[in-house]
Enzyme design. Structure first.
Site, PDB file in Angstrom:
ATOM      1  N   ASP A 122      -3.380 -10.673  -1.752  1.00 44.80           N
ATOM      2  CA  ASP A 122      -3.870  -9.823  -0.454  1.00 44.80           C
ATOM      3  C   ASP A 122      -5.555  -9.663  -0.764  1.00 44.80           C
ATOM      4  O   ASP A 122      -5.826  -9.190  -1.683  1.00 44.80           O
ATOM      5  CB  ASP A 122      -3.157  -8.828  -0.179  1.00 44.80           C
ATOM      6  CG  ASP A 122      -3.361  -8.295   1.220  1.00 44.80           C
ATOM      7  OD1 ASP A 122      -2.126  -8.518   2.094  1.00 44.80           O
ATOM      8  OD2 ASP A 122      -4.272  -7.671   1.351  1.00 44.80           O
ATOM      9  N   ASP A 126      -5.256 -12.589   4.023  1.00 40.05           N
ATOM     10  CA  ASP A 126      -6.472 -11.971   4.636  1.00 40.05           C
ATOM     11  C   ASP A 126      -7.429 -12.299   4.076  1.00 40.05           C
ATOM     12  O   ASP A 126      -8.682 -11.661   4.298  1.00 40.05           O
ATOM     13  CB  ASP A 126      -6.011 -10.424   5.053  1.00 40.05           C
ATOM     14  CG  ASP A 126      -5.415  -9.601   4.111  1.00 40.05           C
ATOM     15  OD1 ASP A 126      -5.157 -10.149   3.041  1.00 40.05           O
ATOM     16  OD2 ASP A 126      -4.946  -8.631   4.401  1.00 40.05           O
ATOM     17  N   HIS A 136       0.771  -1.201   0.003  1.00 39.40           N
ATOM     18  CA  HIS A 136      -0.019   0.049   0.098  1.00 39.40           C
ATOM     19  C   HIS A 136       0.797   1.182  -0.021  1.00 39.40           C
ATOM     20  O   HIS A 136       0.360   2.188  -0.274  1.00 39.40           O
ATOM     21  CB  HIS A 136      -0.758  -0.009   1.180  1.00 39.40           C
ATOM     22  CG  HIS A 136      -1.983  -1.119   1.226  1.00 39.40           C
ATOM     23  ND1 HIS A 136      -2.969  -1.170   0.227  1.00 39.40           N
ATOM     24  CD2 HIS A 136      -2.193  -1.810   2.138  1.00 39.40           C
ATOM     25  CE1 HIS A 136      -3.585  -2.210   0.589  1.00 39.40           C
ATOM     26  NE2 HIS A 136      -3.290  -2.519   1.914  1.00 39.40           N
ATOM     27  N   HIS A 183      -6.890  -7.000   0.168  1.00 40.07           N
ATOM     28  CA  HIS A 183      -6.959  -5.692  -0.012  1.00 40.07           C
ATOM     29  C   HIS A 183      -6.302  -5.481  -1.344  1.00 40.07           C
ATOM     30  O   HIS A 183      -5.338  -5.947  -1.803  1.00 40.07           O
ATOM     31  CB  HIS A 183      -6.179  -4.910   0.885  1.00 40.07           C
ATOM     32  CG  HIS A 183      -6.700  -5.013   2.300  1.00 40.07           C
ATOM     33  ND1 HIS A 183      -6.315  -6.026   3.364  1.00 40.07           N
ATOM     34  CD2 HIS A 183      -7.953  -4.633   2.922  1.00 40.07           C
ATOM     35  CE1 HIS A 183      -6.947  -5.967   4.318  1.00 40.07           C
ATOM     36  NE2 HIS A 183      -7.809  -4.901   4.174  1.00 40.07           N
TER      37      HIS A 183
HETATM   38 ZN    ZN Z   1      -4.552  -6.970   3.206  1.00 35.77          ZN
END
Ligand code: ZN
Ligand code: ZN
Length: 398
Positions: free
Chosen positions: A178, A267, A142, A180
């Protein structure tokens, strides 16, 4: 003297283990310790496989990815008592004391060590010293050129990709599983035709960072070298794997990479406290198997694997990341895992780490007994929605 084929390497995580916000923060280095402990308990990690996380190119690569004023701010906020000027500017650079990414003493050194580990992994693979390399301390997808975001200070994944482009002129396929969206990596290479970024994640309609839609496909000469598959909340294994394999097949055919860099946030598991995708440990057995096969088919085995998110520290992360390493090393234990109900038993004496956060009940098998899980009522609707999104995402690929 006969030369033996290069083996996979494990990048030492002890320096990147200092990347730690505070005791209650979900991004906690105990995830690394519990994984190492499980692999040692299985006899699946040995000192001869571990290589140093150091690289001579950290500073230069950081400057290629991050803006100089941001690097200065991180360094200043890393001191035991940052200056009032630095503290006043902290929020502008993504750091808030009570936010997702608080600054901490030693932050620059720790974040630079994470980058060093991912560069060491890329070097091991690109020089041919290793067939594959794993750096579980990395995967901080990120971080942006000019600010921290979502627990990520420096973007080691982007650094590794950029280093490979720069030193070897090689085409990189980045695979981000992931839950995200891998936004920081995507935006770094959005206009770059030599780096393909693929991210499969929970749709940004409901989850941080709110991006990664199917119409984000790159720009200018990088158009078409970016693919996003945002899946619905409560997506389960079959639908997730269908989207993943269909996307990769198309990407590899059209992009033909020289090397794969993969981010292994875990996750998307149903137990994860920070997201709503409902996969089981089965996807964490399948992802490494698929990426491994594709690396041998398309990139002469060149494969750099990184860690990432994953916030069920005890139930999910150690099993998921150990399965990744077992696959990278073609470990014979996988035969038992693949042929036993629920993947077979974990070692009886794991975990051997004392902590007052240890849950009373821990998994005893490698895979989950999903027969005991409550069925997702909207399964058919979710699968249909994911297929629709997949079709839109793949439209522009040859
Ligand atoms: Zn994540
Ligand atoms: Zn292999």
């Amino acid at each position: 003297m006969t030369s033996s084929a290069p083996a996979p390497v494990w990048i030492d995580c002890s320096a990147s283990g200092r990347y730690r916000f505070h005791e209650d923060h979900p991004f906690h280095p105990i995830r690394l310790r519990l994984t190492e402990d499980l692999l040692y308990a299985c006899g699946a990690l040995s000192p001869g496989q571990i290589v140093s996380a150091e690289s001579n190119d950290v500073d230069e690569t950081l400057e290629r990815i991050h803006r100089s004023d941001y690097l200065d701010a991180v360094k200043e906020l890393s001191t035991p008592v940052p200056s009032p000027d630095a503290v006043a500017l902290a929020a502008r650079y993504g750091f808030e004391p009570d936010g997702d990414t608080p600054y901490f003493a030693g932050m620059h050194e720790a974040a630079a060590a994470v980058v060093g580990g991912s560069l060491a992994a890329a070097e091991a693979v690109m020089t041919g010293r290793a067939s594959h390399a794993l750096h579980l301390g990395g995967g901080l997808h990120h971080a942006f050129p000019d600010r921290s975001s979502g627990f990520c200070v420096y973007n080691d994944a982007a650094a590794a990709i950029s280093w490979i482009n720069w030193r070897y002129g090689a085409k990189v396929l980045y695979i981000d599983t992931d839950v995200h969206h891998g936004d920081g990596v995507q935006w770094c290479f959005y206009a770059d035709p030599e780096a393909f970024t693929f991210s499969i994640h929970e749709t940004g309609k409901f989850l941080f960072p709110g991006t990664g839609f199917a119409n984000e496909r790159g720009t200018n000469s990088g158009y078409g070298a970016c693919l996003n598959v945002p899946v619905e909340p409560y997506t389960e294994d079959d639908s997730w794997l269908e989207c993943f394999t269909a996307s990769l097949t198309r990407i590899l055919r059209s992009f033909k990479p020289d090397v794969i860099v993969s981010q292994h946030g875990c996750d998307a598991h149903a137990f994860d406290p920070l997201a709503h995708v409902h996969c089981s440990m089965r996807v964490y057995r399948e992802i490494p198997k698929i990426v491994h096969r594709l690396a041998h088919e398309w990139t002469e085995g060149r494969w750099v694997a990184l860690g990432g998110g994953g916030y069920d520290h005890w139930n999910v992360v150690p099993r998921a990341w150990s399965l990744l390493w077992l696959e990278m090393t073609d470990h014979p234990m996988l035969r038992d895992i693949d042929s036993s109900p629920n993947g077979g038993e974990l070692p009886k004496d794991w975990p051997r780490i004392a902590s007052d956060r240890r849950p009373r009940e821990l998994p005893r098998t490698w895979l989950d007994d999903t027969g005991r899980w409550t069925p997702i009522p909207r399964r058919a609707e979710i699968e249909a929605k994911n297929r629709q999104v997949l079709e839109v995402a793949l439209q522009h690929l040859g």
